[in-house]
Design a protein around this motif. Structure first.
Motif, PDB file in Angstrom:
ATOM      1  N   ARG A 258       2.352   4.669   0.814  1.00  0.00           N
ATOM      2  CA  ARG A 258       2.690   4.120   1.986  1.00  0.00           C
ATOM      3  C   ARG A 258       4.086   4.905   2.653  1.00  0.00           C
ATOM      4  NH1 ARG A 258       0.788   0.621   5.108  1.00  0.00           N
ATOM      5  NH2 ARG A 258      -0.781   0.077   3.747  1.00  0.00           N
ATOM      6  N   PRO A 259       4.211   5.495   3.525  1.00  0.00           N
ATOM      7  CA  PRO A 259       5.626   6.071   3.989  1.00  0.00           C
ATOM      8  C   PRO A 259       6.730   5.016   3.989  1.00  0.00           C
ATOM      9  CG  PRO A 259       3.810   6.612   5.286  1.00  0.00           C
ATOM     10  CD  PRO A 259       3.402   5.663   4.939  1.00  0.00           C
ATOM     11  N   GLY A 260       7.631   5.154   3.558  1.00  0.00           N
ATOM     12  CA  GLY A 260       8.933   4.677   3.606  1.00  0.00           C
ATOM     13  C   GLY A 260       9.011   4.000   4.901  1.00  0.00           C
ATOM     14  N   ARG A 261       8.926   4.721   6.085  1.00  0.00           N
ATOM     15  CA  ARG A 261       9.338   4.506   7.521  1.00  0.00           C
ATOM     16  C   ARG A 261       8.200   3.278   7.836  1.00  0.00           C
ATOM     17  NH1 ARG A 261       7.541   9.692  11.337  1.00  0.00           N
ATOM     18  NH2 ARG A 261       5.409   9.639  10.602  1.00  0.00           N
ATOM     19  N   ALA A 262       7.107   3.252   7.151  1.00  0.00           N
ATOM     20  CA  ALA A 262       6.109   2.340   7.690  1.00  0.00           C
ATOM     21  C   ALA A 262       6.400   0.783   7.092  1.00  0.00           C
ATOM     22  CB  ALA A 262       4.742   2.450   7.175  1.00  0.00           C
TER      23      ALA A 262
END
Length: 360
Positions: A258-262
């Motif tokens: 899961r991307p950090g920005r998500a």
């Protein structure tokens, strides 16, 4: 490689046994672990002999012994490095080691980590704890020995601190100390706002009361990288490696891709808190030992392996929902996760790892 709980267990043992002692002599049996020492073995010996050890300090996985001349003996354990004390008694007022086994010993006939189909392996981590105070005078893979001054209560066999390293990936070197950027203590074990000059890039760890968690969350949420990679980035928070990243992600119900920005701010903060809780639990039982290579400064293994929920459990049932755990590779590191509890994000790129359901 030892992570925060394992290195902290070593640091605590060094604080009990070597702080306040003077380095009376240095034996270099193999100079390769001194490869980072400017001037080599001769300089290492010259800069240590006669110096008093004033503190044992740790930041993340980084460990150092502060010296009375304002410098430090920096120690990196690598994959198999051990710092073992011998011929010492614990310092005045120190606590005797506790029985760190959370439950009874596992019988020798049982397989490691409860997998009945697993091959026979070293069961060190699942046996009842024992302190190895009668270590051989010349253990295999002994690389460097520091002879230490005696103090009342020592058995009279000669106090020493040994670097034992089978794979030669660890090392020692004497280094200058530099001020911390925020003026707060450099790490666990000392109030001095100092840390080794070659470790100033290492962020504070999740058990450090001076860690700015808000800033760490902001850095994670500004990145497109997978959250497991971010959690292991020693420039964001230190001390987290593959074991505790998997454990923290499982507890927080997040997939490592899961991307950090998500992540929302609460979710990101919850992940840091979950990982810190796992490491605190591991530290209470001496860390995680999978074989005899990891022991603390007194020769005792850690026992968190029996409590692992995710790491190394691909193919086994999730202990929360019963789904079969899966494994894959993220940025070159293994990642064990529950496909039901930790939903994999769409479009995430990784390498799938074949796994079987244990015992079937």
């Amino acid at each position: 490689m030892p992570e925060l709980p394992e290195v902290e267990s070593v640091r605590a043992g060094l604080a009990r046994h070597v702080v306040g002692r003077t380095v009376a002599g240095v034996e270099v049996l193999d100079a390769r672990p001194l490869r980072r020492q400017v001037g080599g073995a001769q300089a290492f010996t010259r800069e240590l002999e006669g110096r008093a050890i004033t503190a044992a300090v740790r930041r993340g996985k980084f460990l150092w012994l502060a010296l009375d001349d304002g410098r430090a003996l920096s120690a990196h354990l690598g994959m198999s490095g051990q710092l073992l004390v011998r011929g010492t008694s614990a310092g005045p007022g120190s606590d005797a080691p506790d029985d760190r086994s959370a439950s009874g010993p596992v019988a020798d006939g049982e397989s490691f980590l409860g997998d009945p189909a697993a091959a026979r392996v070293d069961l060190t981590a699942t046996r009842a704890p024992s302190l190895v105070r009668d270590l051989s005078a010349h253990p295999r893979h002994l690389r460097v020995r520091l002879h230490l001054s005696a103090r009342p209560g020592d058995p009279g066999t000669g106090a020493a601190l040994d670097l034992v390293d089978q794979r030669m990936l660890g090392g020692l070197h004497v280094v200058d100390l530099a001020p911390t950027a925020d003026g707060a203590p450099g790490g666990q074990g000392s109030q001095a706002p100092l840390l080794p000059a070659d470790a100033t890039h290492i962020a504070r760890d999740l058990l450090d009361p001076f860690l700015d968690r808000g800033a760490a969350v902001a850095r994670m949420r500004a990145s497109r990288r997978g959250v497991k990679t971010l959690l292991m980035d020693q420039g964001i928070v230190s001390g987290v490696g593959n074991i505790y990243a998997d454990e923290g992600l499982w507890r927080a119900r997040l997939h490592g891709l899961r991307p950090g920005r998500a992540l929302g701010p609460r979710v990101a903060l919850g992940l840091l808190e979950a990982t810190a809780q796992v490491m605190e639990q591991a530290l209470a039982v001496g860390g995680t030992s999978f074989d005899a290579l990891y022991v603390d400064a007194e020769g005792a293994a850690g026992f968190f392996a029996r409590q692992l929920q995710a790491y190394g459990r691909a193919g086994q049932e999730c202990r929360r929902c019963g789904a079969v755990m899966r494994g894959e590779i993220i940025a070159g590191r293994s990642h064990a996760f529950c496909p039901r509890c930790q939903t994999r994000p769409r479009g995430g790129t990784s390498v799938q790892v074949a796994s079987r359901r244990s015992g079937r």
